[in-house]
Write an enzyme that holds these catalytic residues in place. Structure first.
Site, short mmCIF file in Angstrom:
data_model
loop_
_atom_site.label_atom_id
_atom_site.label_comp_id
_atom_site.label_asym_id
_atom_site.label_seq_id
_atom_site.Cartn_x
_atom_site.Cartn_y
_atom_site.Cartn_z
N ASN A 210 0.85 -1.19 0.00
CA ASN A 210 0.00 0.00 0.00
C ASN A 210 0.88 1.24 0.00
OD1 ASN A 210 0.55 0.80 2.87
ND2 ASN A 210 -0.44 -1.17 3.26
N ARG A 211 0.28 2.40 0.06
CA ARG A 211 1.02 3.64 -0.15
C ARG A 211 1.57 4.27 1.13
NH1 ARG A 211 -3.13 6.50 -4.49
NH2 ARG A 211 -2.82 5.00 -6.19
#
Length: 405
Positions: A210-211
């Site tokens: 994820n970011r």
């Protein structure tokens, strides 16, 4: 949400060592953190750094001598009595000896003797000098008297030598000043913080991720350490470790669960700031999946719910904090998570809002507790957000001790 240095009067003493040039960076960092910096330079220091350079960055002109001061005949008394803290960086062997014995031969040593403020000294010298028995003894005596000593680092020294004696990094020095002037309201506590996004392997080179940058978790860890806590940071990212923080490197949700579980029983506070993947491949390929073999079928399974497990088996008195990164129905989703996972506090943010959440240096959050009204924190630096989170944790612990929960 002002920091520990906001409005504080810090006397910065600079002595005559090659590391005097680093005092410029120390001064800049102190001023950036909100301190009012009063600079004093010894005569020897001026052989390495000009008074114009330091004075341009400090809050006042540089003072250099006891005599011919146009504002007062006793500058050492005025400066020493008005200080919230005196910092000497670098501190030479000569300064350490004079301070230990009370030999007040210049403005800086007189100021050190004329203050009741806390003192931080940062020695810097060649290895042979740092290890000399007289210097070792002087440092030990100063420590016994309550002086805070930031030990030098090992590394490259003047003249090409390598060894112990290099001035500590300016970030380390300023962190110690913040700790000394901080409230100390987490002294004696152990805080576990998670940071970053977990990565679940698909094959030897690809992952489900994820970011999350980990910046908010690192800011929480730094703030907790500055408030006196022993901090263990369980991290999936390779950011520079906050000063005084123990870092445990992990990659997957399972590794993070194991690292946190091993430490939860002895932790006073657990802050789960990491973005943990909800799913992972049932089986990861041992090598790299080749494109020529066609589109692979990846079967997913749920990862361990670390936060739920912590909430189900929470020791008495422990404060458990979760984070909720949402894109819609922020408060409703966060409140549901707060209750479902038995949390004491949840930090909710709308990651779709401008300059909020992943990768940004700023954030805007809502702090939700089972027993209090929501608190909105407008867009601010992630360190300021961390300060608000830690302030709330301190409130929760204080209320718990007085039986108000």
């Amino acid at each position: 949400m002002s920091g520990p240095l906001e409005g504080r009067r810090v006397v910065l003493g600079v002595t005559g060592g090659i590391a005097a040039y680093k005092a410029i960076d120390v001064c800049r960092r102190l001023v950036d953190a909100g301190a009012h910096v009063v600079p004093i330079m010894t005569e020897a220091a001026q052989h390495f750094v000009g008074t114009t350079t330091l004075g341009a960055l400090a809050s006042e002109p540089v003072q250099t001598e006891l005599w011919r001061n146009p504002t007062t005949p006793i500058p050492h008394t005025v400066v020493g009595q008005g200080a919230d803290l005196i910092l000497v960086a670098p501190a030479t062997a000569k300064l350490l000896s004079a301070y230990r014995t009370g030999f007040s031969h210049d403005l800086l040593t007189n100021t050190l003797l004329a203050t009741r403020a806390p003192v931080v000294v940062c020695p810097a010298m060649h290895t042979e000098m740092w290890e000399h028995p007289s210097v070792v003894d002087n440092v030990a005596v100063l420590r016994e008297r309550g002086v805070h000593v930031v030990d030098p680092e090992s590394g490259r020294l003047a003249g090409g030598d390598v060894g112990a004696g290099r001035l500590a990094d300016p970030s380390v020095i300023v962190a110690e000043v913040e700790r000394v002037l901080g409230p100390g309201d987490l002294d004696g506590t152990t805080v576990v913080v998670t940071a970053g996004g977990t990565r679940e392997p698909i094959d030897a080179v690809r992952v489900i991720a994820n970011r999350s940058s980990g910046k908010q978790g690192y800011a929480v860890a730094a703030e907790a350490a500055a408030r006196g806590a022993h901090v263990v940071l369980v991290s999936t990212v390779e950011l520079a470790a906050p000063v005084g923080v123990e870092v445990v490197a992990v990659e997957t949700a399972e590794e993070m669960r194991d690292a946190v579980t091993q430490r939860r029983a002895t932790s006073d506070v657990v802050v789960m700031a990491a973005a943990v993947a909800d799913f992972r491949p049932v089986a990861a390929a041992g090598g790299k999946i080749k494109k020529d073999d066609g589109v692979p079928e990846i079967v997913l399974e749920a990862t361990p719910d670390i936060l739920r497990g912590l909430g189900e088996d929470k020791p008495d008195g422990q404060v458990l904090v979760g984070f909720a990164a949402e894109t819609d129905d922020l408060r409703a989703n966060a409140l549901a998570k707060l209750t479902r996972k038995n949390l004491d506090l949840i930090v909710a943010n709308d990651v779709g809002a401008p300059h909020v959440g992943f990768s940004h240096d700023t954030n805007a959050v809502t702090l939700l507790r089972p027993d209090a009204d929501p608190v909105e924190i407008d867009l601010a630096s992630k360190r300021e957000i961390a300060r608000a989170v830690i302030n709330t944790i301190v409130e929760i612990r204080a209320a718990s001790r007085t039986g108000e929960l």
